[in-house]
Every structure is written in C-alpha cells, then in structure tokens.
Design an enzyme around this catalytic site. Structure first.
Site, PDB file in Angstrom:
ATOM      1  N   THR A 294       0.841  -1.202   0.000  1.00 23.29           N
ATOM      2  CA  THR A 294       0.000   0.000   0.000  1.00 23.29           C
ATOM      3  C   THR A 294       0.874   1.250   0.000  1.00 23.29           C
ATOM      4  O   THR A 294       1.758   1.390   0.845  1.00 23.29           O
ATOM      5  CB  THR A 294      -0.928  -0.009   1.232  1.00 23.29           C
ATOM      6  OG1 THR A 294      -1.765  -1.160   1.144  1.00 23.29           O
ATOM      7  CG2 THR A 294      -1.783   1.245   1.289  1.00 23.29           C
TER       8      THR A 294
ATOM      9  N   HIS B 110       0.977   6.920 -14.354  1.00 30.23           N
ATOM     10  CA  HIS B 110       0.071   5.847 -13.929  1.00 30.23           C
ATOM     11  C   HIS B 110      -1.336   6.110 -14.461  1.00 30.23           C
ATOM     12  O   HIS B 110      -1.658   7.233 -14.871  1.00 30.23           O
ATOM     13  CB  HIS B 110       0.009   5.744 -12.399  1.00 30.23           C
ATOM     14  CG  HIS B 110       1.181   5.062 -11.791  1.00 30.23           C
ATOM     15  ND1 HIS B 110       2.329   5.725 -11.438  1.00 30.23           N
ATOM     16  CD2 HIS B 110       1.392   3.755 -11.477  1.00 30.23           C
ATOM     17  CE1 HIS B 110       3.203   4.872 -10.927  1.00 30.23           C
ATOM     18  NE2 HIS B 110       2.663   3.662 -10.939  1.00 30.23           N
TER      19      HIS B 110
ATOM     20  N   LYS C 101      -5.234   6.129 -10.005  1.00 27.53           N
ATOM     21  CA  LYS C 101      -4.251   6.151  -8.908  1.00 27.53           C
ATOM     22  C   LYS C 101      -4.379   7.459  -8.131  1.00 27.53           C
ATOM     23  O   LYS C 101      -4.362   8.543  -8.709  1.00 27.53           O
ATOM     24  CB  LYS C 101      -2.832   5.985  -9.449  1.00 27.53           C
ATOM     25  CG  LYS C 101      -1.804   5.906  -8.326  1.00 27.53           C
ATOM     26  CD  LYS C 101      -0.474   5.397  -8.799  1.00 27.53           C
ATOM     27  CE  LYS C 101       0.558   5.388  -7.696  1.00 27.53           C
ATOM     28  NZ  LYS C 101       0.230   4.480  -6.599  1.00 27.53           N
TER      29      LYS C 101
HETATM   30  P1  NAD Z   1      -7.931  -0.503  -5.832  1.00 28.02           P
HETATM   31  O1  NAD Z   1      -8.548   0.846  -5.555  1.00 28.02           O
HETATM   32  O2  NAD Z   1      -8.291  -1.217  -7.068  1.00 28.02           O
HETATM   33  O3  NAD Z   1      -8.246  -1.486  -4.593  1.00 28.02           O
HETATM   34  C1  NAD Z   1      -8.221  -1.070  -3.260  1.00 28.02           C
HETATM   35  C2  NAD Z   1      -8.729  -2.194  -2.364  1.00 28.02           C
HETATM   36  O4  NAD Z   1      -8.587  -1.776  -0.985  1.00 28.02           O
HETATM   37  C3  NAD Z   1     -10.195  -2.569  -2.522  1.00 28.02           C
HETATM   38  O5  NAD Z   1     -10.346  -3.977  -2.359  1.00 28.02           O
HETATM   39  C4  NAD Z   1     -10.895  -1.890  -1.347  1.00 28.02           C
HETATM   40  O6  NAD Z   1     -12.079  -2.580  -0.921  1.00 28.02           O
HETATM   41  C5  NAD Z   1      -9.805  -2.003  -0.298  1.00 28.02           C
HETATM   42  N1  NAD Z   1      -9.938  -1.003   0.752  1.00 28.02           N
HETATM   43  C6  NAD Z   1     -10.075   0.343   0.639  1.00 28.02           C
HETATM   44  N2  NAD Z   1     -10.187   0.916   1.861  1.00 28.02           N
HETATM   45  C7  NAD Z   1     -10.093  -0.098   2.741  1.00 28.02           C
HETATM   46  C8  NAD Z   1     -10.170  -0.159   4.157  1.00 28.02           C
HETATM   47  N3  NAD Z   1     -10.352   0.959   4.899  1.00 28.02           N
HETATM   48  N4  NAD Z   1     -10.034  -1.367   4.755  1.00 28.02           N
HETATM   49  C9  NAD Z   1      -9.857  -2.491   4.016  1.00 28.02           C
HETATM   50  N5  NAD Z   1      -9.795  -2.499   2.668  1.00 28.02           N
HETATM   51  C10 NAD Z   1      -9.937  -1.309   2.061  1.00 28.02           C
HETATM   52  O7  NAD Z   1      -6.361  -0.260  -5.741  1.00 28.02           O
HETATM   53  P2  NAD Z   1      -5.157  -1.118  -6.412  1.00 28.02           P
HETATM   54  O8  NAD Z   1      -4.838  -0.604  -7.768  1.00 28.02           O
HETATM   55  O9  NAD Z   1      -5.429  -2.580  -6.233  1.00 28.02           O
HETATM   56  O10 NAD Z   1      -3.946  -0.678  -5.461  1.00 28.02           O
HETATM   57  C11 NAD Z   1      -3.990  -0.892  -4.056  1.00 28.02           C
HETATM   58  C12 NAD Z   1      -2.763  -0.281  -3.393  1.00 28.02           C
HETATM   59  O11 NAD Z   1      -1.598  -0.970  -3.846  1.00 28.02           O
HETATM   60  C13 NAD Z   1      -2.520   1.210  -3.732  1.00 28.02           C
HETATM   61  O12 NAD Z   1      -1.965   1.837  -2.591  1.00 28.02           O
HETATM   62  C14 NAD Z   1      -1.491   1.147  -4.860  1.00 28.02           C
HETATM   63  O13 NAD Z   1      -0.728   2.324  -4.956  1.00 28.02           O
HETATM   64  C15 NAD Z   1      -0.662  -0.022  -4.377  1.00 28.02           C
HETATM   65  N6  NAD Z   1       0.138  -0.734  -5.396  1.00 28.02           N
HETATM   66  C16 NAD Z   1       1.381  -1.157  -4.989  1.00 28.02           C
HETATM   67  C17 NAD Z   1       2.165  -1.909  -5.836  1.00 28.02           C
HETATM   68  C18 NAD Z   1       3.493  -2.435  -5.319  1.00 28.02           C
HETATM   69  O14 NAD Z   1       4.176  -3.201  -6.018  1.00 28.02           O
HETATM   70  N7  NAD Z   1       3.895  -2.078  -4.087  1.00 28.02           N
HETATM   71  C19 NAD Z   1       1.723  -2.236  -7.126  1.00 28.02           C
HETATM   72  C20 NAD Z   1       0.450  -1.793  -7.523  1.00 28.02           C
HETATM   73  C21 NAD Z   1      -0.346  -1.052  -6.636  1.00 28.02           C
END
Ligand code: NAD
Length: 242
Positions: free
Chosen positions: A98, A153, A157
């Site tokens: 995250t 991105h 995002k």
């Molecule tokens: P997304 O918006 O598609 O999904 C977010 C998910 O988090 C959903 O399932 C939602 O229900 C859940 N969520 C939101 N608030 C929540 C809460 N309070 N409690 C529990 N669950 C909650 O986002 P995404 O594209 O899947 O990306 C998720 C995160 O991962 C972002 O922070 C993104 O920047 C990060 N990311 C990191 C990498 C890496 O390699 N480190 C790669 C891609 C994305």
C-alpha cells in the site's frame, strides 16, 4: 528439497476486491501447494460470502478472520492501521504494497517489526529492485547533474508522486542528488518510471515500464512465502528474492 512435504502458507488478502487483490487471488489459486487464501478482506460487505472456496470478509469483520500466517495488504492508507494491528496481535507476518502511507504509519510499521516480520515495498517487481541499484550508482557518479523522477500511472491512482518514484528518489538522494518529481495520470498505464540525469550537453534516461500488474502480485506472493516464520524485523524485497 525435492519430494519434501510442505504445508501451504495461509494467507489473508487485504484489499481483495481491488485490482491488485484480484490479481493476488487469481495467482494464489494457481499455486495451491504453496499458498492457501484463508480470508479475503475488502472495505465493503462482500456480495458473496465464499467465492471459489475463499471466504470473504468486510473490513469491519477483520477481528473475526481465521488463523493465518501472512497478510498481504494492497489496500489504501486508511485500511493499513487495522491490518497492521491484527498481524501484531496474532503474531503473523505482514507484506504490504500500500502506497501513500503517512509518516506515523511508517513509524508504526517499524515499531511492529520488533514483534513480527514485515516487508513493505512501494514496488514488488524485480526490475524496479535492479533499477533502484542503477539509480544509486548513477547518482553517486554524476554529482552536480539535475536528477528528475517522472512517473506515469492510470487515472485511478490517488497518491502522487507514486511510492516507487519516492523510493527511486530516496536512492538518488542518498547518493547525493537533489531530486525533482513530476507525475502524469493518463488512461490505463500500469506504471512507468523514468529517472533522468541531465548534465551540460548530455542526458541519461533510466526507464522501467510495467505492462502487467501480475509482476507485483507475483513478487508479493513470493515474498510472503519467504517471510512466513522468519524472525521479527523489516525485510526488503531484495532480501527475500532467492
Ligand atoms: P484498488 O482501488 O483497485 O483497490 C483497493 C482495495 O482496498 C479494494 O479492495 C478496497 O475494498 C480495499 N480497501 C479500501 N479501503 C479499505 C479499508 N479501509 N479497509 C480495508 N480495505 C480497504 O487499488 P489497487 O490498484 O489494487 O492498489 C492498491 C494499493 O496498492 C494502492 O496503494 C497502490 O498504490 C498499491 N500498489 C502497490 C504496488 C506495489 O508493487 N507495491 C503495485 C500496484 C499497486
């Protein structure tokens, strides 16, 4: 060891309905001998309680999930504190991708690492791990050159600059560069990072392009399997690649 019986690592997927959560669930289902998803957690109440054998929970039900070895968290900053607290309370490991975490959240993660193994990374791809090393090296050799990190991105995002841009910038900064950032949000770009070093009359451009988010999910699953059962501490992706 060949022929050795191993028990699958029990996983909690946090952020299960998201783009990354869905990729993690799909890839985990392809390796049932290595991992077993025992809980999938999303912010809202799930429409179905069990999907393809995986039990789903709302974030409000987090305290009631079954026993697990590692939580893999790809959610949003507001979801991070509860999953960190749960792992600390249960003595389970945490892998988190995250991004956009606030300073106090990073501190809480560091504190929890005295009790449980944790691996937070802004990017779980092998290519970015290598790019970070190249950036460190270039910055150290090119004192006085301008250093710019440009990240692109998809339009959904929320945080900017991306966590990966900040990690690359920190690597350049630790080697002496003064870093500037620029962010683009356009279409469905999975993730591009350009680190540009500009001198008088010449320029170096180091670029990583992710074309498929499976690279991050695969890396996170790989790290999760290697983190289970380790001593408490903060681990980097490059510590757990073998
Ligand atoms: P997304 O918006 O598609 O999904 C977010 C998910 O988090 C959903 O399932 C939602 O229900 C859940 N969520 C939101 N608030 C929540 C809460 N309070 N409690 C529990 N669950 C909650 O986002 P995404 O594209 O899947 O990306 C998720 C995160 O991962 C972002 O922070 C993104 O920047 C990060 N990311 C990191 C990498 C890496 O390699 N480190 C790669 C891609 C994305």
């Amino acid at each position: 060891m060949p022929g050795m019986e191993t028990t699958p690592t029990r996983l909690l997927i946090h952020g299960a309905s998201g783009r990354m959560g869905q990729a993690l669930l799909r890839l985990a289902a392809e390796q049932p001998q290595q991992v077993q998803v025992v809980a999938a957690v999303m912010r809202k109440s799930p429409a179905q309680r069990v999907v393809e054998g995986v039990p789903y929970f709302a974030a409000s039900e987090l305290g009631g999930v079954p026993a697990f070895d590692v939580a893999i968290d790809f959610s949003l900053p507001e979801g991070f504190d509860p999953v960190l607290a749960l792992c600390a309370q249960r003595g389970a490991a945490l892998v988190s991708g995250t991004t956009g975490l606030a300073g106090p959240q990073r501190e809480a993660l560091a504190q929890a690492a005295s009790r449980i193994p944790v691996a937070w990374a802004s990017n779980f791809s092998l290519g970015v791990a290598v790019l970070t090393e190249l950036v460190e090296r270039a910055a150290a050799a090119l004192g006085g050159w301008d250093c710019d990190v440009v990240e692109s991105h998809h339009i959904h995002k929320k945080d900017a600059p991306s966590g990966t841009a900040l990690t690359l910038g920190e690597a350049a900064g630790s080697a002496g560069a003064a870093v500037h950032y620029a962010s683009l949000r356009a279409g469905d770009i999975v993730g591009e990072h350009l680190v540009q070093f500009t001198g008088l009359g010449e320029r170096i451009e180091l670029t990583h392009r992710a074309t498929n988010r499976d690279i991050f999910a695969r890396g996170a699953l790989h790290v999760a399997r290697r983190l289970a059962g380790r001593a408490p501490g903060q681990y980097r992706v490059r510590d757990l690649l073998d």
